[in-house]
Design a protein around this motif. Structure first.
Motif, PDB file in Angstrom:
ATOM      1  N   GLU A  44       0.833  -1.191   0.000  1.00  0.00           N
ATOM      2  CA  GLU A  44       0.000   0.000   0.000  1.00  0.00           C
ATOM      3  C   GLU A  44       0.871   1.246   0.000  1.00  0.00           C
ATOM      4  N   ARG A  45       0.294   2.322  -0.476  1.00  0.00           N
ATOM      5  CA  ARG A  45       1.003   3.594  -0.468  1.00  0.00           C
ATOM      6  C   ARG A  45       1.232   4.040   0.971  1.00  0.00           C
ATOM      7  N   GLU A  46       2.473   4.385   1.291  1.00  0.00           N
ATOM      8  CA  GLU A  46       2.815   4.718   2.656  1.00  0.00           C
ATOM      9  C   GLU A  46       3.424   6.107   2.767  1.00  0.00           C
ATOM     10  N   PHE A  47       3.260   6.671   3.927  1.00  0.00           N
ATOM     11  CA  PHE A  47       3.779   7.993   4.232  1.00  0.00           C
ATOM     12  C   PHE A  47       5.297   7.990   4.300  1.00  0.00           C
ATOM     13  N   VAL A  48       5.905   9.033   3.763  1.00  0.00           N
ATOM     14  CA  VAL A  48       7.348   9.204   3.829  1.00  0.00           C
ATOM     15  C   VAL A  48       7.715  10.465   4.607  1.00  0.00           C
ATOM     16  N   ALA A  49       7.184  11.602   4.182  1.00  0.00           N
ATOM     17  CA  ALA A  49       7.530  12.871   4.808  1.00  0.00           C
ATOM     18  C   ALA A  49       6.492  13.912   4.449  1.00  0.00           C
ATOM     19  N   SER A  50       6.371  14.941   5.271  1.00  0.00           N
ATOM     20  CA  SER A  50       5.482  16.050   4.965  1.00  0.00           C
ATOM     21  C   SER A  50       6.049  17.336   5.524  1.00  0.00           C
ATOM     22  N   ILE A  51       5.529  18.439   5.011  1.00  0.00           N
ATOM     23  CA  ILE A  51       5.992  19.753   5.423  1.00  0.00           C
ATOM     24  C   ILE A  51       4.811  20.705   5.427  1.00  0.00           C
ATOM     25  N   SER A  52       4.786  21.588   6.411  1.00  0.00           N
ATOM     26  CA  SER A  52       3.687  22.531   6.540  1.00  0.00           C
ATOM     27  C   SER A  52       3.764  23.602   5.464  1.00  0.00           C
ATOM     28  N   TRP A  53       2.688  24.362   5.362  1.00  0.00           N
ATOM     29  CA  TRP A  53       2.599  25.368   4.305  1.00  0.00           C
ATOM     30  C   TRP A  53       3.718  26.391   4.379  1.00  0.00           C
ATOM     31  N   ASN A  54       4.168  26.699   5.592  1.00  0.00           N
ATOM     32  CA  ASN A  54       5.218  27.694   5.762  1.00  0.00           C
ATOM     33  C   ASN A  54       6.595  27.080   5.961  1.00  0.00           C
ATOM     34  N   GLY A  55       6.696  25.772   5.878  1.00  0.00           N
ATOM     35  CA  GLY A  55       7.971  25.096   6.011  1.00  0.00           C
ATOM     36  C   GLY A  55       8.499  24.976   7.419  1.00  0.00           C
ATOM     37  N   ARG A  56       7.722  25.384   8.400  1.00  0.00           N
ATOM     38  CA  ARG A  56       8.206  25.392   9.773  1.00  0.00           C
ATOM     39  C   ARG A  56       8.070  24.060  10.488  1.00  0.00           C
ATOM     40  N   SER A  57       7.220  23.187   9.983  1.00  0.00           N
ATOM     41  CA  SER A  57       7.020  21.892  10.613  1.00  0.00           C
ATOM     42  C   SER A  57       7.199  20.789   9.594  1.00  0.00           C
ATOM     43  N   THR A  58       7.848  19.717  10.012  1.00  0.00           N
ATOM     44  CA  THR A  58       8.034  18.555   9.154  1.00  0.00           C
ATOM     45  C   THR A  58       7.733  17.287   9.931  1.00  0.00           C
ATOM     46  N   ASP A  59       7.366  16.249   9.217  1.00  0.00           N
ATOM     47  CA  ASP A  59       7.169  14.929   9.784  1.00  0.00           C
ATOM     48  C   ASP A  59       7.827  13.908   8.877  1.00  0.00           C
ATOM     49  N   TYR A  60       8.343  12.852   9.477  1.00  0.00           N
ATOM     50  CA  TYR A  60       9.003  11.796   8.727  1.00  0.00           C
ATOM     51  C   TYR A  60       8.571  10.437   9.238  1.00  0.00           C
ATOM     52  N   ALA A  61       8.480   9.498   8.321  1.00  0.00           N
ATOM     53  CA  ALA A  61       8.316   8.116   8.729  1.00  0.00           C
ATOM     54  C   ALA A  61       9.579   7.651   9.434  1.00  0.00           C
ATOM     55  N   ASP A  62       9.412   6.782  10.408  1.00  0.00           N
ATOM     56  CA  ASP A  62      10.575   6.284  11.139  1.00  0.00           C
ATOM     57  C   ASP A  62      11.594   5.623  10.213  1.00  0.00           C
ATOM     58  N   SER A  63      11.123   5.021   9.156  1.00  0.00           N
ATOM     59  CA  SER A  63      12.000   4.294   8.257  1.00  0.00           C
ATOM     60  C   SER A  63      12.956   5.194   7.480  1.00  0.00           C
ATOM     61  N   VAL A  64      12.644   6.487   7.377  1.00  0.00           N
ATOM     62  CA  VAL A  64      13.482   7.397   6.609  1.00  0.00           C
ATOM     63  C   VAL A  64      14.090   8.501   7.455  1.00  0.00           C
TER      64      VAL A  64
END
Length: 124
Positions: A44-64
């Protein structure tokens, strides 16, 4: 409406690096949270990373985490995924996605727009 186009995929050896780009259309790119997701054959399609509209917040999958870095340049309507220390298990089609409904995202279900994907293949 937002159109997303990924680029930068390719074939690399384990331990190598790639930088993916996602170019977005529209005049309100800066109001969208952006994410990278990937899908390997039979998975299945899995989450890798994301970033907020202003670039101030990021999230990452533990695997990366620690290997990949997401960034954005709102002036260029582009989000990037710098991938270092690549592993064969990183092999997948990588998709970028966008939403105005969330600050950052961790699930594919949160996204409203998707690119066509770019293939990343990591050889051992």
């Amino acid at each position: 409406q937002v159109q997303l186009v990924e680029s930068g995929g390719g074939l690399v050896q384990a331990g190598g690096s790639l930088r993916l780009s996602c170019a977005a259309s529209g005049r309100t790119f800066s109001s969208y949270a952006m994410g990278w997701f990937r899908q390997a054959p039979g998975k299945e399609r899995e989450f890798v990373a994301s970033i907020s509209w202003n670039g101030r917040s990021t999230d990452y999958a533990d695997s990366v985490k620690g290997r990949f870095t997401i960034s954005r340049d709102n002036a260029k309507n582009t989000v990037y995924l710098q991938m270092n220390s690549l592993k064969p298990e990183d092999t997948a089609i990588y998709y970028c996605a966008a939403t105005k409904r969330y600050y950052t995202v961790t699930s594919r279900l949160q996204n409203d727009y998707w690119g066509q994907g770019t293939q990343v293949t990591v050889s051992s």
